[in-house]
Design a protein around this motif. Structure first.
Motif, PDB file in Angstrom:
ATOM      1  N   SER A  39      30.845  47.657  26.429  1.00 21.73           N
ATOM      2  CA  SER A  39      30.577  47.759  28.083  1.00 21.73           C
ATOM      3  C   SER A  39      30.754  46.306  28.396  1.00 21.73           C
ATOM      4  O   SER A  39      30.343  45.333  27.725  1.00 21.73           O
ATOM      5  CB  SER A  39      29.234  48.301  28.706  1.00 21.73           C
ATOM      6  N   GLY A  40      31.490  45.722  29.488  1.00 21.18           N
ATOM      7  CA  GLY A  40      31.464  44.429  29.888  1.00 21.18           C
ATOM      8  C   GLY A  40      32.395  44.448  31.475  1.00 21.18           C
ATOM      9  O   GLY A  40      31.595  44.937  32.120  1.00 21.18           O
ATOM     10  N   TYR A  41      33.359  43.683  31.314  1.00 20.41           N
ATOM     11  CA  TYR A  41      34.087  43.788  32.644  1.00 20.41           C
ATOM     12  C   TYR A  41      34.337  45.206  33.012  1.00 20.41           C
ATOM     13  O   TYR A  41      34.197  45.538  34.334  1.00 20.41           O
ATOM     14  CB  TYR A  41      35.293  42.872  32.534  1.00 20.41           C
ATOM     15  N   TYR A  42      34.903  45.740  32.295  1.00 18.62           N
ATOM     16  CA  TYR A  42      35.125  47.386  32.467  1.00 18.62           C
ATOM     17  C   TYR A  42      34.313  48.241  31.754  1.00 18.62           C
ATOM     18  O   TYR A  42      33.688  47.654  30.732  1.00 18.62           O
ATOM     19  CB  TYR A  42      36.505  47.784  31.776  1.00 18.62           C
ATOM     20  N   SER A  43      33.989  49.385  31.962  1.00 22.32           N
ATOM     21  CA  SER A  43      33.156  50.225  31.112  1.00 22.32           C
ATOM     22  C   SER A  43      33.822  50.559  29.671  1.00 22.32           C
ATOM     23  O   SER A  43      35.126  50.358  29.529  1.00 22.32           O
ATOM     24  CB  SER A  43      32.974  51.883  31.706  1.00 22.32           C
ATOM     25  N   SER A  44      32.913  51.042  28.886  1.00 20.83           N
ATOM     26  CA  SER A  44      33.472  51.077  27.614  1.00 20.83           C
ATOM     27  C   SER A  44      34.491  52.130  27.419  1.00 20.83           C
ATOM     28  O   SER A  44      35.480  51.827  26.895  1.00 20.83           O
ATOM     29  CB  SER A  44      32.369  51.533  26.484  1.00 20.83           C
ATOM     30  N   LYS A  45      34.665  53.267  28.229  1.00 25.11           N
ATOM     31  CA  LYS A  45      35.470  54.125  27.985  1.00 25.11           C
ATOM     32  C   LYS A  45      36.831  53.520  28.873  1.00 25.11           C
ATOM     33  O   LYS A  45      37.925  54.062  28.358  1.00 25.11           O
ATOM     34  CB  LYS A  45      34.971  55.389  28.639  1.00 25.11           C
ATOM     35  N   LYS A  46      36.793  53.156  29.910  1.00 15.77           N
ATOM     36  CA  LYS A  46      37.964  52.313  30.701  1.00 15.77           C
ATOM     37  C   LYS A  46      38.471  51.400  29.793  1.00 15.77           C
ATOM     38  O   LYS A  46      39.793  51.419  29.850  1.00 15.77           O
ATOM     39  CB  LYS A  46      37.378  51.996  32.175  1.00 15.77           C
ATOM     40  N   ALA A  47      37.982  50.710  29.217  1.00 13.02           N
ATOM     41  CA  ALA A  47      38.435  49.637  28.219  1.00 13.02           C
ATOM     42  C   ALA A  47      39.251  50.220  27.341  1.00 13.02           C
ATOM     43  O   ALA A  47      40.339  49.858  26.934  1.00 13.02           O
ATOM     44  CB  ALA A  47      37.302  48.716  27.605  1.00 13.02           C
ATOM     45  N   SER A  48      38.668  51.226  26.575  1.00 12.26           N
ATOM     46  CA  SER A  48      39.250  51.995  25.491  1.00 12.26           C
ATOM     47  C   SER A  48      40.694  52.655  26.121  1.00 12.26           C
ATOM     48  O   SER A  48      41.861  52.516  25.388  1.00 12.26           O
ATOM     49  CB  SER A  48      38.305  53.218  25.069  1.00 12.26           C
TER      50      SER A  48
END
Length: 282
Positions: A39-48
């Motif tokens: 998790s960071g700038y985007y959610s972990s799922k969205k980043a994936s």
């Protein structure tokens, strides 16, 4: 002929990590075996999802796994953006959680290097779940710690503050760790026109011209971590055992001589790094 080393990225998908991902995919010096997202700038799922689509549009496929937006103590991690990139994807995200993919990919490879640009949640979960996980880590390259001034509080850097317990778990174990502290990242001062060249791709020009949410120079921080991975001889280190304050001064990192020592960057040559960027950004 020297065998290629194996690499796992534990990243998000902000500008800094997109520049890192682009550079890693264009390198032929190692084999990228998996990508996990924190998790960071985007959610972990969205980043994936973004990374999956990005790879598919470039004709690539890799195991890509995410986890919930919770730190290791099950506290919600606040993300900054949702985002909506228009990437076409023909593949699927891994069904297993990121920490399981980390472990399985490391074990299957025998020994891996891990580059982590954010909170150490996934790595700490794998350490807690699998007693032998650290045996498969060759080196861990991480952004964490502030020894002078933090960027979330007066004494805490973002990754350390977001999941202090995860960082403390990682610092306690016997792992060959290279740490790039916030104090060093603040030394990156690069004029955009030093890097932009006529022959650069449209994608790269667009990334380099984007403004970063914090300091604009932060867009190069993940590439500095990658430079540390590829060219450790370009850095000067201090060896130190560390522990993390989990309570009153959450995320504060202090010296602890009883802990396994980490290699902490305390100096690098900016001009050499700029030359490196000119060579790899194309």
């Amino acid at each position: 002929m020297k065998e290629k080393s194996f690499l796992i990225l534990d990243i998000n998908f902000d500008i800094a990590d997109r520049l890192l991902l682009k550079t890693v995919l264009e390198s032929e010096d190692f084999e990228l075996v998996a990508i996990t997202t924190h998790s960071g700038y985007y959610s972990s799922k969205k980043a994936s999802e973004f990374i999956l689509g990005y790879l598919n549009e470039h004709g690539m496929t890799l195991p890509i796994a995410y986890d919930d937006d919770l730190n290791i103590d099950q506290m919600k991690i606040k993300v900054k953006e949702d985002g909506d990139f228009k990437f076409k994807s023909f593949d699927y995200l891994e069904e297993e959680k990121a920490y399981k993919i980390l472990y399985n990919s490391a074990k299957d490879s025998g020994k891996v290097n891990i580059i982590s640009t954010g909170p150490l949640t996934n790595i700490a979960k794998a350490i807690k779940e699998y007693d032998d996980f650290t045996e498969y880590i060759d080196h861990l390259f991480m952004k964490a710690c502030a020894f002078q001034k933090g960027d979330v509080t007066a004494f805490a850097e973002f990754n350390a503050f977001t999941d202090p317990h995860a960082l403390d778990i990682v610092l306690e174990k016997h792992i060959d760790r290279f740490i790039l502290p916030l104090d060093i990242i603040r030394d990156i001062y690069i004029e955009e026109n030093e890097l932009v060249e006529r022959g650069h791709s449209k994608e790269l020009k667009e990334l380099l011209s984007r403004k970063y949410p914090q300091t604009d120079q932060d867009k190069f921080k993940s590439l500095l971590l990658f430079y540390l991975f590829t060219t450790p001889e370009a850095f000067i280190f201090e060896q130190m055992g560390l522990k993390v304050d989990l309570k009153e001064k959450r995320g504060r990192v202090i010296k602890d001589d009883t802990r396994e020592k980490s290699l902490i960057v305390n100096r690098f040559n900016l001009e050499s790094f700029i030359d490196y960027l000119k060579a790899v950004l194309k």
